[in-house]
Design an enzyme around this catalytic site. Sequence first.
Site, PDB file in Angstrom:
ATOM      1  N   VAL A  81       0.845  -1.195   0.000  1.00 34.58           N
ATOM      2  CA  VAL A  81       0.000   0.000   0.000  1.00 34.58           C
ATOM      3  C   VAL A  81       0.881   1.245   0.000  1.00 34.58           C
ATOM      4  O   VAL A  81       1.751   1.390   0.861  1.00 34.58           O
ATOM      5  CB  VAL A  81      -0.944   0.021   1.231  1.00 34.58           C
ATOM      6  CG1 VAL A  81      -1.832   1.266   1.191  1.00 34.58           C
ATOM      7  CG2 VAL A  81      -1.804  -1.237   1.288  1.00 34.58           C
ATOM      8  N   HIS A  89      -3.349   5.136  -7.359  1.00 31.40           N
ATOM      9  CA  HIS A  89      -4.807   5.033  -7.251  1.00 31.40           C
ATOM     10  C   HIS A  89      -5.397   6.410  -6.947  1.00 31.40           C
ATOM     11  O   HIS A  89      -6.432   6.780  -7.506  1.00 31.40           O
ATOM     12  CB  HIS A  89      -5.207   4.030  -6.167  1.00 31.40           C
ATOM     13  CG  HIS A  89      -5.051   2.601  -6.582  1.00 31.40           C
ATOM     14  ND1 HIS A  89      -5.960   1.970  -7.391  1.00 31.40           N
ATOM     15  CD2 HIS A  89      -4.087   1.692  -6.311  1.00 31.40           C
ATOM     16  CE1 HIS A  89      -5.576   0.718  -7.591  1.00 31.40           C
ATOM     17  NE2 HIS A  89      -4.434   0.524  -6.946  1.00 31.40           N
ATOM     18  N   GLU A 122       1.634  -8.152  -7.308  1.00 30.80           N
ATOM     19  CA  GLU A 122       0.244  -7.715  -7.425  1.00 30.80           C
ATOM     20  C   GLU A 122      -0.297  -8.007  -8.829  1.00 30.80           C
ATOM     21  O   GLU A 122      -0.388  -7.122  -9.670  1.00 30.80           O
ATOM     22  CB  GLU A 122       0.119  -6.217  -7.119  1.00 30.80           C
ATOM     23  CG  GLU A 122       0.471  -5.854  -5.693  1.00 30.80           C
ATOM     24  CD  GLU A 122       0.214  -4.389  -5.370  1.00 30.80           C
ATOM     25  OE1 GLU A 122      -0.330  -3.647  -6.218  1.00 30.80           O
ATOM     26  OE2 GLU A 122       0.559  -3.994  -4.255  1.00 30.80           O
TER      27      GLU A 122
END
Length: 152
Positions: A81, A89, A122
Amino acid sequence: MLGEADGAVPDGVTVFDDEFPAVAGLDPDLLNALRRAAADAAGDGVGFVVNSGWRSPEYQEHLLREAIAEYGSAAEAARWVATPETSVHVSGDAVDIGLADATAWLSAHGADYGLCQIYRNEPWHYELRPEAIGRGCPAMYADPTHDPRMQR
């Protein structure tokens, strides 16, 4: 309370669902490439769902705090993250696609649309790399801690 207005995504949202900020907040070129890919994938019986797209800085901070609690340190959480300041994002430049068949389809065909997996850890995370069309996607980073954009 954080919710859909911050980029939270209910189950089943697709790249065609503009009523959700997580989709509508994506970069228009990324969204266009995703929609073209999704339409072609549908012809192969594959559907794309959006697990995450655009996020507000507040939602990103919430996800980061959760990751630090889960992984035990900011350094380990950074493998999964980003901060609100570095997150692609938050800028609308990344999407996390759900369903294993969709990520497998994108792994095989995404470069044809400029859609590339960026991080080896990911397989759901895709970003637009228009130069990949005809040349293939660039080499992946092991995880976000190896991405120079995350070092700001």
